[in-house]
Design a protein around this motif. Structure first.
Motif, mmCIF file in Angstrom:
data_model
loop_
_atom_site.group_PDB
_atom_site.id
_atom_site.type_symbol
_atom_site.label_atom_id
_atom_site.label_comp_id
_atom_site.label_asym_id
_atom_site.label_seq_id
_atom_site.Cartn_x
_atom_site.Cartn_y
_atom_site.Cartn_z
ATOM 1 N N LEU A 148 0.832 -1.198 0.000
ATOM 2 C CA LEU A 148 0.000 0.000 0.000
ATOM 3 C C LEU A 148 0.871 1.255 0.000
ATOM 4 O O LEU A 148 0.565 2.236 -0.688
ATOM 5 N N GLY A 149 1.958 1.225 0.763
ATOM 6 C CA GLY A 149 2.881 2.349 0.749
ATOM 7 C C GLY A 149 3.488 2.557 -0.618
ATOM 8 O O GLY A 149 3.676 3.693 -1.076
ATOM 9 N N GLN A 150 3.799 1.460 -1.296
ATOM 10 C CA GLN A 150 4.356 1.532 -2.643
ATOM 11 C C GLN A 150 3.352 2.161 -3.612
ATOM 12 O O GLN A 150 3.710 3.004 -4.442
ATOM 13 N N VAL A 151 2.091 1.743 -3.509
ATOM 14 C CA VAL A 151 1.051 2.282 -4.393
ATOM 15 C C VAL A 151 0.836 3.776 -4.137
ATOM 16 O O VAL A 151 0.760 4.574 -5.080
ATOM 17 N N LEU A 152 0.757 4.156 -2.888
ATOM 18 C CA LEU A 152 0.535 5.563 -2.554
ATOM 19 C C LEU A 152 1.685 6.440 -3.041
ATOM 20 O O LEU A 152 1.471 7.564 -3.509
ATOM 21 N N LYS A 153 2.888 5.924 -2.935
ATOM 22 C CA LYS A 153 4.048 6.680 -3.427
ATOM 23 C C LYS A 153 3.996 6.820 -4.940
ATOM 24 O O LYS A 153 4.241 7.912 -5.489
ATOM 25 N N VAL A 169 -4.693 15.093 -9.431
ATOM 26 C CA VAL A 169 -4.769 14.600 -8.059
ATOM 27 C C VAL A 169 -3.383 14.527 -7.437
ATOM 28 O O VAL A 169 -2.434 14.045 -8.058
ATOM 29 N N THR A 170 -3.294 15.015 -6.222
ATOM 30 C CA THR A 170 -2.068 14.918 -5.426
ATOM 31 C C THR A 170 -2.365 14.110 -4.177
ATOM 32 O O THR A 170 -3.390 14.322 -3.521
ATOM 33 N N ILE A 171 -1.480 13.185 -3.861
ATOM 34 C CA ILE A 171 -1.628 12.378 -2.649
ATOM 35 C C ILE A 171 -0.437 12.631 -1.736
ATOM 36 O O ILE A 171 0.717 12.436 -2.125
ATOM 37 N N LYS A 172 -0.728 13.080 -0.530
ATOM 38 C CA LYS A 172 0.303 13.293 0.473
ATOM 39 C C LYS A 172 0.176 12.191 1.524
ATOM 40 O O LYS A 172 -0.852 12.071 2.184
ATOM 41 N N THR A 173 1.210 11.387 1.667
ATOM 42 C CA THR A 173 1.178 10.244 2.578
ATOM 43 C C THR A 173 2.175 10.435 3.717
ATOM 44 O O THR A 173 3.316 10.844 3.492
ATOM 45 N N GLU A 187 -3.781 11.769 2.071
ATOM 46 C CA GLU A 187 -4.797 12.768 1.747
ATOM 47 C C GLU A 187 -4.816 12.995 0.243
ATOM 48 O O GLU A 187 -3.792 13.324 -0.352
ATOM 49 N N LEU A 188 -5.983 12.808 -0.375
ATOM 50 C CA LEU A 188 -6.152 13.007 -1.806
ATOM 51 C C LEU A 188 -6.864 14.330 -2.054
ATOM 52 O O LEU A 188 -7.962 14.551 -1.530
ATOM 53 N N VAL A 189 -6.246 15.208 -2.836
ATOM 54 C CA VAL A 189 -6.843 16.503 -3.157
ATOM 55 C C VAL A 189 -6.590 16.815 -4.628
ATOM 56 O O VAL A 189 -5.700 16.238 -5.260
ATOM 57 N N ALA A 190 -7.380 17.737 -5.167
ATOM 58 C CA ALA A 190 -7.193 18.222 -6.533
ATOM 59 C C ALA A 190 -7.787 19.621 -6.623
ATOM 60 O O ALA A 190 -8.808 19.906 -5.987
ATOM 61 N N PRO A 191 -7.165 20.527 -7.377
ATOM 62 C CA PRO A 191 -7.695 21.894 -7.515
ATOM 63 C C PRO A 191 -9.113 21.912 -8.075
ATOM 64 O O PRO A 191 -9.886 22.831 -7.791
ATOM 65 N N GLU A 192 -9.455 20.894 -8.838
ATOM 66 C CA GLU A 192 -10.773 20.849 -9.469
ATOM 67 C C GLU A 192 -11.858 20.307 -8.540
ATOM 68 O O GLU A 192 -13.039 20.327 -8.892
ATOM 69 N N TRP A 193 -11.501 19.804 -7.380
ATOM 70 C CA TRP A 193 -12.457 19.207 -6.454
ATOM 71 C C TRP A 193 -12.870 20.176 -5.351
ATOM 72 O O TRP A 193 -12.118 21.082 -4.977
ATOM 73 N N GLU A 194 -14.040 19.919 -4.799
ATOM 74 C CA GLU A 194 -14.435 20.501 -3.519
ATOM 75 C C GLU A 194 -14.124 19.442 -2.468
ATOM 76 O O GLU A 194 -14.531 18.297 -2.601
ATOM 77 N N GLY A 195 -13.402 19.808 -1.439
ATOM 78 C CA GLY A 195 -13.067 18.830 -0.411
ATOM 79 C C GLY A 195 -11.961 17.891 -0.832
ATOM 80 O O GLY A 195 -11.073 18.249 -1.607
ATOM 81 N N GLY A 196 -12.019 16.677 -0.337
ATOM 82 C CA GLY A 196 -10.989 15.697 -0.629
ATOM 83 C C GLY A 196 -11.287 14.392 0.082
ATOM 84 O O GLY A 196 -12.372 14.201 0.644
ATOM 85 N N ALA A 201 -4.573 3.358 6.571
ATOM 86 C CA ALA A 201 -4.334 1.922 6.680
ATOM 87 C C ALA A 201 -3.533 1.678 7.947
ATOM 88 O O ALA A 201 -2.506 2.326 8.166
ATOM 89 N N SER A 202 -4.000 0.770 8.789
ATOM 90 C CA SER A 202 -3.326 0.506 10.054
ATOM 91 C C SER A 202 -3.274 -0.999 10.304
ATOM 92 O O SER A 202 -4.296 -1.688 10.186
#
Length: 239
Positions: A148-153, A169-173, A187-196, A201-202
């Protein structure tokens, strides 16, 4: 036959378009995970939790903010039996990124668990909180977290083409200390979105807790971490 989890997505407005998307800058090939945790980290098979037991550890609707209701179509578990061991699939980075915008994002790891339980909640604004618990044999839980860490990176920057407008989309892990045995928050965010969307994963022993909190507010679903901590505490007591 093991009951399959649904890979559900949020039926959002212009806020978070979550249909099939394509990763930008990906190699287009699968990535094989050749390393494995040491055998000493393996959890005893006798401590595997089946779907019925995992279901009892899911948060109730009362734990969510007011206005959320359970979605029975996205609430399921594997029951009282444990699935047979299955071969690990390689991590498919080429198709992984859009799957992070869906509730069963743990499937990007390519590893099936022995048992699982999933619960989904949504409100009138089509905001969604999803929780999933999976139990794994041997050292598979550690491998799931690594993958999962590999995918997020890999998906730190990708293009979402599911809506009328492409979204960058930008993902900050980040790693979260002192929560379970290992915890990642993205955290998944994008300038074109409202919210995120906030993904968590634990790992607690041989159980991996994953949550998905998609909102249209400025906190980007940050409360998903505190909700995950509550689930983790319950799993720790069950071990």
């Amino acid at each position: 036959m093991k009951l399959r989890r649904a890979l559900t997505t949020v039926a959002a407005t212009a806020a978070l378009p979550l249909a099939l998307t394509a990763c930008s800058g990906g190699s287009g090939s699968s990535s094989k995970d050749t390393s494995a945790p040491s055998a000493s980290a393996a959890a005893p098979e006798t401590r595997l939790l089946n779907g019925t037991r995992l279901k009892s550890l899911l948060l109730p609707v009362e734990a969510l903010p007011k206005g959320y209701k359970a979605d029975p179509q996205a609430t399921r578990d594997s029951g009282g039996t444990l699935a047979a061991s299955s071969a690990k699939k390689p991590v498919d980075l080429a198709s992984a990124c859009p799957k992070l915008e869906a509730s069963a994002w743990i499937q990007t790891s390519g590893i099936e668990g022995a048992g699982f339980a999933q619960g989904d909640f949504a409100n009138a604004s089509q905001e969604e909180f999803n929780q999933e618990l999976d139990s794994f044999r041997g050292t598979d839980a550690q491998t799931v977290m690594k993958r999962l860490g590999q995918v997020l990176k890999h998906c730190a920057h990708f293009t979402d083409t599911s809506g009328d407008t492409k979204a960058s989309v930008t993902i900050k892990t980040v790693s979260v200390p002192k929560v379970g045995d290992q915890t990642l928050k993205a955290e998944l965010v994008a300038p074109e979105w409202e919210g995120g969307t906030t993904l968590v994963a634990s790992r607690v022993g041989n159980v991996v807790v994953t949550t998905f909190y998609s909102v249209q507010s400025s906190d980007k679903g940050a409360a998903g971490l505190d909700l995950t901590k509550k689930i983790v505490a319950g799993v720790q007591q069950a071990k």
